[in-house]
Design a protein around this motif. Sequence first.
Motif, PDB file in Angstrom:
ATOM      1  N   ALA A 102      -0.870  -4.105  -4.681  1.00  0.00           N
ATOM      2  CA  ALA A 102      -1.522  -2.832  -4.378  1.00  0.00           C
ATOM      3  C   ALA A 102      -3.017  -2.972  -4.636  1.00  0.00           C
ATOM      4  CB  ALA A 102      -0.929  -1.722  -5.237  1.00  0.00           C
ATOM      5  N   VAL A 139      11.130   5.233  -3.613  1.00  0.00           N
ATOM      6  CA  VAL A 139      10.295   4.207  -2.986  1.00  0.00           C
ATOM      7  C   VAL A 139      11.118   3.403  -1.983  1.00  0.00           C
ATOM      8  CG1 VAL A 139       9.035   2.057  -3.397  1.00  0.00           C
ATOM      9  CG2 VAL A 139       8.641   4.042  -4.875  1.00  0.00           C
ATOM     10  N   SER A 143      -5.018  -1.457  -6.493  1.00  0.00           N
ATOM     11  CA  SER A 143      -5.401  -1.366  -7.898  1.00  0.00           C
ATOM     12  C   SER A 143      -5.214  -2.677  -8.645  1.00  0.00           C
ATOM     13  CB  SER A 143      -4.586  -0.266  -8.593  1.00  0.00           C
ATOM     14  OG  SER A 143      -3.196  -0.551  -8.488  1.00  0.00           O
ATOM     15  N   VAL A 179       7.476  -1.577  -8.525  1.00  0.00           N
ATOM     16  CA  VAL A 179       6.835  -0.264  -8.442  1.00  0.00           C
ATOM     17  C   VAL A 179       6.184   0.083  -9.772  1.00  0.00           C
ATOM     18  CG1 VAL A 179       8.507   0.473  -6.699  1.00  0.00           C
ATOM     19  CG2 VAL A 179       8.933   0.994  -9.104  1.00  0.00           C
ATOM     20  N   HIS A 180       5.306   1.092  -9.747  1.00  0.00           N
ATOM     21  CA  HIS A 180       4.625   1.526 -10.959  1.00  0.00           C
ATOM     22  C   HIS A 180       5.639   2.021 -11.985  1.00  0.00           C
ATOM     23  CE1 HIS A 180       0.915   0.982  -8.890  1.00  0.00           C
ATOM     24  NE2 HIS A 180       1.103   2.001  -8.048  1.00  0.00           N
ATOM     25  N   ALA A 230       7.097   5.425 -11.320  1.00  0.00           N
ATOM     26  CA  ALA A 230       7.592   5.697  -9.965  1.00  0.00           C
ATOM     27  C   ALA A 230       9.115   5.733  -9.931  1.00  0.00           C
ATOM     28  CB  ALA A 230       7.072   4.633  -8.997  1.00  0.00           C
ATOM     29  N   TRP A 269      10.188   3.746   6.734  1.00  0.00           N
ATOM     30  CA  TRP A 269       8.912   3.316   7.320  1.00  0.00           C
ATOM     31  C   TRP A 269       9.071   2.008   8.101  1.00  0.00           C
ATOM     32  CZ3 TRP A 269       6.044  -1.083   5.708  1.00  0.00           C
ATOM     33  CH2 TRP A 269       4.786  -1.212   6.300  1.00  0.00           C
ATOM     34  N   ARG A 285       0.817  -1.224   0.000  1.00  0.00           N
ATOM     35  CA  ARG A 285       0.000   0.000   0.000  1.00  0.00           C
ATOM     36  C   ARG A 285       0.845   1.266   0.000  1.00  0.00           C
ATOM     37  NH1 ARG A 285      -3.126  -3.144   3.771  1.00  0.00           N
ATOM     38  NH2 ARG A 285      -2.120  -2.064   5.527  1.00  0.00           N
ATOM     39  N   ARG A 286       2.154   1.127   0.087  1.00  0.00           N
ATOM     40  CA  ARG A 286       3.018   2.311   0.072  1.00  0.00           C
ATOM     41  C   ARG A 286       2.925   3.028  -1.265  1.00  0.00           C
ATOM     42  NH1 ARG A 286       5.048   4.674   4.219  1.00  0.00           N
ATOM     43  NH2 ARG A 286       6.867   5.270   2.971  1.00  0.00           N
ATOM     44  N   PRO A 287       3.093   4.350  -1.277  1.00  0.00           N
ATOM     45  CA  PRO A 287       2.999   5.113  -2.537  1.00  0.00           C
ATOM     46  C   PRO A 287       3.973   4.598  -3.593  1.00  0.00           C
ATOM     47  CG  PRO A 287       3.035   6.600  -0.647  1.00  0.00           C
ATOM     48  CD  PRO A 287       3.328   5.229  -0.109  1.00  0.00           C
ATOM     49  N   GLY A 288       3.474   4.385  -4.780  1.00  0.00           N
ATOM     50  CA  GLY A 288       4.294   3.955  -5.905  1.00  0.00           C
ATOM     51  C   GLY A 288       4.483   2.458  -6.012  1.00  0.00           C
ATOM     52  N   SER A 304       3.513  -1.459  -6.531  1.00  0.00           N
ATOM     53  CA  SER A 304       2.508  -2.259  -7.226  1.00  0.00           C
ATOM     54  C   SER A 304       2.423  -3.678  -6.662  1.00  0.00           C
ATOM     55  CB  SER A 304       2.841  -2.325  -8.729  1.00  0.00           C
ATOM     56  OG  SER A 304       1.940  -3.159  -9.410  1.00  0.00           O
TER      57      SER A 304
END
Length: 351
Positions: free
Chosen positions: A342, A292, A344, A283-284, A287, A299, A255-258, A260
């Motif tokens: 992710a 990332v 999506s 990653v996307h 990204a 994190w 769920r982290r940004p970028g 997948s």
Amino acid sequence: MAENTGTAHGHGRGSGRHTGHEHDTGHGRDAGHGHDVAADADRRWLMIALGVILAYLVVEVVVGLLAHSLALLSDAAHMLTDAAAIMLALVALRVAARPAGGAYTFGLRRVEILSAQVNGLTLLLLAGWLTVEAIRRLFTPGDVAGGPMLAVALVGVAVNLAAAWAMSRANRTSLNIDGAFQHILSDLYAFVATAAAGVVVLATGWERADTIASLTVVVLMVKAGAGLLYASGRIFLEAAPDGVDPDGIGAAMARRPGVSEVHDLHIWQITSGEPALSAHVLVHPDADCHAVRVGMHAWLREEHHIDHITLQVDHLPTAAHPTAGRPDDPHCAAPHGTTHYAASRAAANPH
């Protein structure tokens, strides 16, 4: 602060596009600061506890023989294993402090876990021997001198309280030190039970109270020994630390940004209190792999207190770059463990 090293292949970090992969290893330096000081402090407290135990061991053996008390002699045998456990812990501390090198890329830190396993096993073996002796005494009780038995037990409570206090000052998050501490703690329980048995013998003359006290201590020893073997066995089997949910962490990483996809996620302990994590992160296409990776490392360190981190970060394959993040490697076709997607992509790729 944490130290990050990364290597990137492709079009460079600034473009946010990599056709190869970026690999990161991170080790928290904070955990290393003062390690020698902490180890010296642990050794000092362990030596204090060892001196107290050895001094009283001699007294207890002599009085136990004179009083014909199985409980006292069993306590003395247990105190001998206490002394051995502390000496083993001291040796393990010294060996584990040697720097990593050669074939031992993690160093010899797991010697501490071996020490914990030995301590757990000796508790179980001693419990077995005491059980056999106690059952024999139930059928053929000997003459038990309640007075000397009570006096020695009461002094033993004080001695073990002092040793337990010294051990509690050391770092008990170390399974090695906690193993020695469990020996001391179970011996403290044994003295309390022996004192109670001495009161019963003095008040009623019921000599089997001495044996019942021994069997009570056996139960506590089995519990402590089994707990040590379980905890150390989990580390040797590369299980995730207690209280850590790998699937939960993997889902949160996805769920982290970028991000997948996250697969080949492994969480284990190098030794007690040193969790480690490795994973392959996709990653996307648009990204920035480096951003990332850095964000995910920070994190994981802040939210989950994991400092030893290895991340392989790649872009998700696209029509323009069909091989990005998917080298000709069977592990990507059949990743180890659960694959986390992710939101999506989760509907299109059910677990």
